[in-house]
Design an enzyme around this catalytic site. Structure first.
Site: not given
Ligand SMILES: NC(=O)C1=CN([C@@H]2O[C@H](COP(=O)(O)OP(=O)(O)OC[C@H]3O[C@@H](n4cnc5c(N)ncnc54)[C@H](O)[C@@H]3O)[C@@H](O)[C@H]2O)C=CC1
Ligand SMILES: O=C(O)[C@@H](O)CS(=O)(=O)O
Ligand SMILES: [Zn+2]
Length: 435
Positions: A181, A204, A227, A249, A252, A319-320, A353, A407, A412
C-alpha cells in the site's frame, strides 16, 4: 567443479514466489481502483493502523524530540558519509558533447527525475539506515520531490528515529504507510502526493514484488528484497569473526540466506560448530529469524581453491560479499558479481549497512549479476541531444535517406530529402536505396 556442500539450503528466494505474486497483484488492483480509502483499509489490515498518513510538521518535531542526542549525532555521521560518497559518485556523471562529423555535435546530459518515492522498511526492525540511504541519494541527485514511506506501528505510527532521519536527509513528505500500500500510494499519487517517477529502497518480498509489477509505469532502482550475504574465507580467516558475520546478517529475516564459501575444511567445520551458539545468544526476534534463516537458507560450500571459490561466488551473485582471505587485491580484481564488496576482516557488512557511506540498498536474489546497488546514478536520466550546421547535416541526411528507403520508411527518407533540397538547391544527390 568439485564444490562440496557441507550444508545445503532447503529453500531459496523463489520458494514462496507464486503466493506473493497473487497477493500483491490483488492489493495493487484494489488500491488503483479504490484510491486512498483502499490503501487505508490495507494499512488497517496488515499494520493495524488507522492514524494520520501524511506526517505533519508538528509530528516530525515531536518525533525529533524523542530521539536521543547521541543517536542524532550518529544519524548525522552516517548521513554525512552517504552524502559525501553520493556527491563523489555524481561527479563521475559528466555531461559531454562531441563533434561526431564536422558540423554535427551530439551530446549527453544527465537530468534527475522529478519525483522519488523512497521505501523505508519497518516491519521487523526500524530501518533508520534505509531512510538515510534512499533519501540522501535522492536529494544529492537533485530530485525535486522526495517522498519517504514506512510502515507505521499499531497505534503509534512510524518509529521516531526513521521520521527524524528522513526529514534530516531531505524528504519533502513522509508517509506513514508500508508494504504494497505504501508503494502504491507513491506510484499512484495518493494522499495528494505527486506521482513518483522512480521507486527506490529495500523491503520484504511483498514490497519487492510490488516494485517489480509496477516497473514500466514507474522506474525502479532494482529488486532489493530479502537480504543475502556470502563470505569467502580461506585458512587465514578467524572462524569466530566469520561465524559472527554470518549470524549478523541472518538475523534480517527467516528468509535471509547466508553462505560461506571456503577452501579450508577445518575452518568450515569450526564455523558450523560456532554458529548455533551465537544464534541462541541473540534476543528473541533476532534469534527466531537467524535460526530459521540458518536452518532453511544457509549454505556452507567447500571448494578446491580460490579460483573455484570466486567462480562459485559469481554464480550466487550475492547482495553483500565479504572476503576474509589473503591477497585482497586478487579478489578485488577477480570477483565480478556482487552488490557491495567488503575486503578484509577490518570491515564488515554492518559497516556498509549503517554508516560507512556506500549504499546498503543493494540487489538481492542474484540481481547482482546485472546491476549494482542504489546510487545517485539510479535517479538520473542519461539523455542525448544533437545540433548541426547545414554542412554538417549533409552527409547524415544522405545516409538517412538511403537507409530509410532501404527499410521501406519513405516518410523518414523525405525528412532528409527536404533538407538536402532546401540547403543545397544546386546539388544533385543519389538518394535511392539501390544506388
Ligand atoms: N536489499 C536491501 O538492500 C535491503 C533489504 N532489506 C530487507 O527488507 C526487508 C524488510 O522487511 P520487513 O521488516 O518485513 O519490513 P517491510 O517494511 O519491507 O514490510 C512490512 C510490510 O509488509 C506488509 N506485509 C506483511 N505481511 C504481509 C502479507 N502477508 N501480505 C501482504 N503484505 C504484507 C505490511 O504491509 C507491512 O507494512 C527484509 O527482508 C530485509 O532483508 C532491508 C534493508 C536493505
Ligand atoms: O540488505 C541490506 O543491505 C541490509 O543489510 C541493510 S540493514 O542492515 O537492514 O540496514
Ligand atoms: Zn544488515
Amino acid at each position: 567443479m568439485t564444490r562440496e556442500y557441507l550444508k545445503k539450503a532447503t529453500l531459496t528466494s523463489k520458494s514462496d514466489a507464486s503466493d506473493v505474486k497473487a497477493t500483491v497483484r490483488k492489493i495493487l488492483d484494489d488500491i488503483e481502483a479504490g484510491g486512498d480509502k483502499a490503501a487505508m483499509e490495507y494499512a488497517a489490515k496488515f499494520d493495524q493502523y488507522d492514524g494520520n498518513v501524511v506526517v505533519t510538521r508538528a509530528e516530525i518535531e515531536a518525533a525529533a524530540a524523542l530521539v536521543p542526542e547521541k543517536l542524532k549525532q550518529d544519524i548525522q555521521f552516517a548521513h554525512d558519509n552517504v552524502r559525501r560518497f553520493a556527491e563523489a559518485q555524481k561527479e563521475t556523471l559528466k555531461n559531454i558533447e562531441v563533434e561526431v562529423v564536422p558540423g554535427l555535435i551530439a551530446g549527453q546530459k544527465s537530468i534527475p527525475v522529478t519525483g522519488a518515492g523512497c521505501y523505508v522498511p519497518g516491519g521487523r526492525y526500524s530501518h533508520i539506515a534505509s531512510a538515510i540511504m534512499t533519501v540522501t541519494t535522492a536529494s544529492v541527485a537533485g530530485c525535486k520531490h522526495i517522498v519517504a514511506c514506512s510502515p507505521p506501528r499499531p497505534g503509534v505510527g512510524i518509529a521516531p528515529a526513521i521520521i527524524y532521519a528522513a526529514d534530516l536527509c531531505g524528504a519533502d513528505t513522509i508517509l506513514a504507510m508500508g508494504g504494497v500500500q505504501g508503494v502504491a500510494a507513491m506510484t499512484f499519487g495518493l494522499f495528494g502526493l505527486p506521482r513518483a517517477n522512480i521507486l527506490v529502497g529495500p523491503g520484504n518480498q511483498f514490497v519487492a514484488e510490488a516494485k517489480r509489477m509496477l516497473f514500466g509505469r514507474v522506474g525502479i532502482d532494482m529488486i532489493a528484497g530479502p537480504t543475502d550475504s556470502l563470505i569467502l574465507a580461506d585458512a587465514t580467516a578467524d572462524p569466530m569473526v566469520v561465524a559472527t558475520d554470518l549470524v549478523g546478517q541472518a538475523e534480517h529475516g527467516y528468509n535471509s540466506p547466508v553462505w560461506l564459501v571456503t577452501d579450508n575444511r577445518p575452518l568450515a567445520e569450526e564455523v558450523m560448530r560456532i554458529v548455533p551458539g551465537l544464534i541462541d545468544d541473540l534476543p528473541e526476534v533476532n534469534r527466531d529469524n537467524a535460526f530459521a534463516a540458518w536452518r532453511d537458507y544457509a549454505e556452507v560450500i567447500l571448494c578446491a581453491d580460490r579460483e573455484e571459490m570466486a567462480a562459485t561466488s559469481d554464480d550466487y551473485a550475492p547482495e553483500h560479499l565479504t572476503v576474509q582471505a589473503e591477497d585482497l587485491d586478487w579478489w578485488l580484481g577477480r570477483l565480478s558479481c556482487y552488490g557491495s564488496l567488503f575486503l578484509g576482516e577490518e570491515t564488515t557488512v554492518a559497516f556498509g549497512d549503517k554508516a560507512a557511506g556506500t549504499n546498503h540498498v543493494l540487489p538481492t536474489s542474484g540481481a547482482a549479476s546485472y546491476t549494482g546497488g542504489l546510487s545517485v546514478h539510479k535517479y538520473m536520466k542519461i539523455v542525448t541531444w544533437q545540433r548541426a550546421t547545414r554542412e554538417g547535416s549533409k552527409p547524415v541526411a544522405e545516409a538517412t535517406a538511403r537507409i530509410s528507403r532501404l527499410e521501406g520508411m519513405e516518410g523518414h527518407a523525405r525528412t532528409a530529402d527536404i533538407r538536402l533540397k532546401k540547403y543545397f538547391p544546386d546539388e544533385t544527390f543519389d538518394l535511392t536505396s539501390n544506388g
